[in-house]
Motif scaffolding. Sequence first.
Motif, PDB file in Angstrom:
ATOM      1  N   GLN A 337      45.210  43.428  39.898  1.00 42.43           N
ATOM      2  CA  GLN A 337      43.182  43.435  39.982  1.00 42.43           C
ATOM      3  C   GLN A 337      43.387  43.517  41.939  1.00 42.43           C
ATOM      4  O   GLN A 337      42.296  44.134  42.792  1.00 42.43           O
ATOM      5  CB  GLN A 337      43.030  42.442  39.762  1.00 42.43           C
ATOM      6  CG  GLN A 337      42.625  40.982  40.325  1.00 42.43           C
ATOM      7  CD  GLN A 337      41.459  40.498  39.441  1.00 42.43           C
ATOM      8  OE1 GLN A 337      40.460  40.642  39.861  1.00 42.43           O
ATOM      9  NE2 GLN A 337      41.671  39.221  39.754  1.00 42.43           N
ATOM     10  N   ASP A 395      39.226  34.837  45.255  1.00 42.41           N
ATOM     11  CA  ASP A 395      38.096  34.504  43.723  1.00 42.41           C
ATOM     12  C   ASP A 395      37.500  33.256  43.616  1.00 42.41           C
ATOM     13  O   ASP A 395      38.296  32.688  43.824  1.00 42.41           O
ATOM     14  CB  ASP A 395      39.881  34.893  42.196  1.00 42.41           C
ATOM     15  CG  ASP A 395      38.306  34.847  40.851  1.00 42.41           C
ATOM     16  OD1 ASP A 395      36.693  34.161  41.063  1.00 42.41           O
ATOM     17  OD2 ASP A 395      39.462  34.213  40.195  1.00 42.41           O
ATOM     18  N   SER A 401      38.644  37.054  38.494  1.00 44.07           N
ATOM     19  CA  SER A 401      38.714  38.790  38.325  1.00 44.07           C
ATOM     20  C   SER A 401      37.866  38.072  39.773  1.00 44.07           C
ATOM     21  O   SER A 401      37.376  37.537  40.390  1.00 44.07           O
ATOM     22  CB  SER A 401      37.732  39.246  37.545  1.00 44.07           C
ATOM     23  OG  SER A 401      36.649  38.480  37.558  1.00 44.07           O
TER      24      SER A 401
END
Length: 590
Positions: A337, A395, A401
């Motif tokens: 991510q 984060d 996420s």
Amino acid sequence: TPVELEATQWTQILGRIQVHESDKSAAREAIDDYVNAVKNVKQDLNNQEVRKLFCESSKVFKQKLTNYVLRRDKREEPAIKKFQEATGEEYHAYRQEAEISIETIDLTTEWKQSVCAAEALSFVASQSDDCTAKRLRLTLGNGHGIATFLDQAHQDNKEDKEQIKNDSISENNTEPDSQKPLDEKRQLRVEWWKNVLIQPFSQKDGEKNDFALFEHPAILAASKEIEDVCKKGEKVLVFGRFTRPLRALVQLLNAREMLCRIDKKELWPQSKFCEKDNWNAVLAAHKQLQRQGVLDKKSLNETLAKQYQTFETHRQNIQKTLIVSIEKEFKEKEPDQRVRAIFNEFKNHDKDVLKPMVKAMQSLMGMNFKNAQSKDLVQIFIDIVMAATDHEEGDTDGNGSLNKKEASALWVAFKTKLIEEYSHTEGGFSRLMNGETEASTRQLLQLSFNRKEGHPSVLVAQSLVGREGLNLHKACRTVVLLHPEWNPGIVEQQIGRIDRIGSLWEEKLYQATKAGKPNDHIPRIEIRPVIFKGTYDEKNWQILHHRWDDLRAQLHGIVIPPLIAKDYSKDLINEINNAAPKFSPPKFRP
């Protein structure tokens, strides 16, 4: 490595973790007994009673410390066992020391005079309160001393503040006491020898001569050794203490490599000479390589600009298709991510960082960049993102996420690091890592140094910065120690940067054994200290070795060092070394 200089540090450690006084006292007794037993067995190996006492003291030493000490034992590593099997040698022989020796007789008259003056100053300064002279006494052999005295206006007090503090060397000169005639005479002798030392290098044609470091025998000797290793396709890690000689080594290596590439009509990733590269380093390299004619900046820049166009053309072609290529690969395999977040921002702001990104890729891939496929470029992109960003960085809410705001902030941080690192002057055959090197730059340097292709081929690190927290083992198995150390714990940390699981040494070891190579072709980890023979440097290295032997006897299972062991039977040495304490973790079976 808790023990650095002497065994009494064990009791200091036990005190810091608040071990009960009775237990600490018992441990102290066991430590003292073991140190004495090691000393005795080294002196009288053939005495069975002495060996028995050593074995007993070793057991007690381990017993008293085993509740507090846990250490992975190198002897249990598969690669070490493979080395022993292939060579029939002791496990510690996988490391090989070989001095880069500088013989005084081979020096120029000026350098002979300077070294002799330094030796005289070593004696006089030991009786003097002149702190500058004492520092010079400790550091002349590695170039820092002469560099400092060449020009008092360019002392390294700021750059080397932490290193000087670490070495416990004061930067404040003590004024001579006029009430003590004897001290004043000593001070005058110190000043006289200091003047003799720097006189050959203080002036040249009526101007100050700043070539001294580029002609320093230690730096020249290190340069030759480094270049010889790099010609074999391997990288070199260099450690030193002081910034000016380290920077001079980097500048000289880059200048020599640039001129060699030009002479061979090979590409060099630099479009013009920049002043921070130091023109004197280029002139010194021109002289050392015995190149013909007079070198001037204009002709050099014309040559660099002409050949650089090849780099620029290829980069421009990559820039046109890079984003499309990465996006195509990501459709087939979704990335981490962090990588995805950075790439999404990259697509929207590609004009800001496209050029430094492609520069980064080319620097990391070296000559392979010319024939890079899409999957190669994608992997390099991922490597760069992972190196330039920390795990879970961005984060801020800790939910695992990245939302749009967090991704945007992470992109800004990443972009800043990338531009700072890859907008500098290119070339970079050798790079310097010192106290001024940002943490993000260190991470990117670690990434690039660990790749067999691309730059830098040589990483020159200040000891305080580079000896901890970095893994530099993937493309390097040679450490050059430019500046002598007093502390074996520090040297162990330095060597430990390349002596790691999955290292280049392990890779080459398995290749050599699979091919059935003879013993003299089995690779080692190479440790190369630079030593002025017959001077204080040599004495310093001997003292370090004595301390190193003590460290190895306590933690590494090497009670009888190789220098002594060669005169006795292998079985006798094994009997003693195998009785050394081991603190490796217990093995639990399911």
